[in-house]
Design an enzyme around this catalytic site. Structure first.
Site, PDB file in Angstrom:
ATOM      1  N   PRO A   2       0.831  -1.207   0.000  1.00 16.26           N
ATOM      2  CA  PRO A   2       0.000   0.000   0.000  1.00 16.26           C
ATOM      3  C   PRO A   2       0.864   1.255   0.000  1.00 16.26           C
ATOM      4  CG  PRO A   2      -0.808  -1.590   1.602  1.00 16.26           C
ATOM      5  CD  PRO A   2       0.515  -2.102   1.124  1.00 16.26           C
ATOM      6  N   GLU A   3       0.589   2.150  -0.941  1.00 20.41           N
ATOM      7  CA  GLU A   3       1.310   3.410  -1.031  1.00 20.41           C
ATOM      8  C   GLU A   3       0.371   4.541  -0.637  1.00 20.41           C
ATOM      9  OE1 GLU A   3       4.440   3.539  -1.465  1.00 20.41           O
ATOM     10  OE2 GLU A   3       4.939   1.575  -2.289  1.00 20.41           O
ATOM     11  N   ARG A 172      22.175  15.577  -7.680  1.00 15.51           N
ATOM     12  CA  ARG A 172      21.824  14.175  -7.454  1.00 15.51           C
ATOM     13  C   ARG A 172      22.116  13.380  -8.722  1.00 15.51           C
ATOM     14  NH1 ARG A 172      18.058  13.793  -3.136  1.00 15.51           N
ATOM     15  NH2 ARG A 172      18.222  11.543  -3.402  1.00 15.51           N
TER      16      ARG A 172
END
Length: 291
Positions: A2-3, A172
């Site tokens: 579940p997100e 990044r």
């Protein structure tokens, strides 16, 4: 797993049945979750009223208050882990092997949500990677909880936009898909939703995050919000175990452009969708639509 959309669907489903009710009893059948359920949780929760249910990232936060002014306001932090569900049941059927916790909620007062009769709030988690934790931190202190303090911005926060994404991805070198999944810049963009958001933004998932232009970050931030909003509207995604608080499955996976569609034609250009592995997670993308 579940997100954010699945957790938000659960939260919204709980609201009319849980908020305003008094916790009459708590039964813990298995304390060995991701973190041990504390031994006196039953006593801490008994006779408290659930005043609010909030969400932070993938955590549900139930604010529980006591009639005794000397008792501090407390928060029950619930994480669904990989296979967890939190369901409202009109009565308590015999528990299964993976039904680890029940909260019996009294009939709601007249004019208060949940006045239709007592219900049971049941936490089920076959793999036991979920969590049910208690804290008496104040609302002001809650963001400093060890499980919450490193979370990135919420995707529906007004401050989350292309400028935010551009600023926080400078320098990044990791792939943008991996950066989204890490949750340190923005929370809730799980594996399904990262692939889908990157497709909508036309960005290849292997692109180094620091190389994204401001314009591409604008598109990606908008795609993240649109993808998550649509997933919530569709009840989340049910690939294996997830069901909402009423037991209903989610249907967003039926709308996916690329996720779990390896070898199938892109819904936009008909090029076969490709699958790669990033950080031990499957990634799906269209080599023609995403650059």
């Amino acid at each position: 797993m579940p997100e954010l959309p699945e957790v938000e669907v659960t939260r919204r489903g709980l609201l009319p049945h849980v908020v305003g009710r008094r916790i009459e009893a708590v039964t813990v059948r298995h304390r060995g979750l991701r973190w041990p359920v504390e031994p006196d949780l039953e006593a801490r929760l008994a006779q408290r009223v659930v005043r609010r249910i909030e969400r932070r990232g993938k955590y549900l936060l139930l604010e529980c208050v006591s009639d005794d002014a000397a008792e501090p306001v407390g928060w029950l932090l619930v994480h669904l882990g990989m296979t967890g569900t939190l369901r409202v049941l009109p009565q308590a059927p015999p528990p299964g092997a993976h039904d680890h916790l029940d909260m019996v909620l009294a009939e709601g007062a007249e004019g208060v949500a949940g006045a239709e009769g007592p219900v049971v709030l049941r936490f089920r988690d076959p793999r036991r990677f979920g969590a049910v934790l208690w804290t008496t931190l104040t609302e002001h202190e809650l963001p400093s909880h060890p499980l919450l303090r490193t979370l990135g911005i919420e995707p529906f926060d007004a401050a989350f936009d292309g400028a935010w994404l551009h600023r926080h991805t400078r320098g990044r070198s990791a792939a943008i898909k991996s950066v989204l999944l890490a949750g340190g810049i923005v929370v809730g963009v799980g594996n399904i939703y990262a692939s889908e958001s990157l497709f909508r933004a036309g960005i290849r998932p292997t692109t180094p995050a620091g190389r994204l232009s401001r314009a591409r970050c604008d598109r990606l931030a908008q795609a993240v919000r649109e993808t998550l909003a649509q997933a919530i509207e569709r009840g989340g995604s049910t690939l294996r175990d997830f069901v909402g608080s009423d037991g209903a499955s989610g249907y967003f996976q039926l709308d996916c452009f690329v996720y779990d569609r390896a070898g199938q034609p892109c819904r936009i250009c008909a090029t076969p969708v490709r699958q790669i592995v990033q950080g031990q997670r499957s990634t799906f993308y269209c080599p023609n639509c995403q650059h």
